[in-house]
Design a protein around this motif. Structure first.
Motif: not given
Length: 93
Positions: A29, A51-52, A79, A82, A85-87
């Motif tokens: 990102e 991000e995911s 990680q 979150p 979303r996961r960051v």
């Protein structure tokens, strides 16, 4: 030694993470640059933020990442907290 410029072509792109039993994808990102400490830093310090979706879960660790433009590179991902979303963050000091 990797620099922020090495990752600029990756921004906004999906990055393949070598995981088992199959690879997953996360998106780079942004790149955050920090000012070097005069006389101490060999390179400009920076962080990569990926991000995911929530269903892509990576434990903190080193992974081989490749977006098809450079790499693969072994990168330590951590990680962050979150939300929707996961960051993940990778710090290069």
């Amino acid at each position: 030694m990797l620099t922020p410029q090495d990752f600029e072509p990756w921004v906004g792109r999906k990055v393949r993470v070598a995981t088992l039993p199959e690879a997953v994808e996360i998106t780079l990102e942004r790149i955050d640059r920090r000012s070097p400490m005069r006389g101490f830093d060999v390179r400009e310090p920076f962080s990569l933020f990926f991000e995911s979706p929530l269903d892509v879960y990576l434990i903190d660790g080193t992974y081989d990442l490749d977006c098809g433009k450079g790499g693969p590179h072994s990168i330590l991902l951590t990680q962050l907290l979150p939300s929707d979303r996961r960051v993940y963050e990778a710090v290069f000091a």
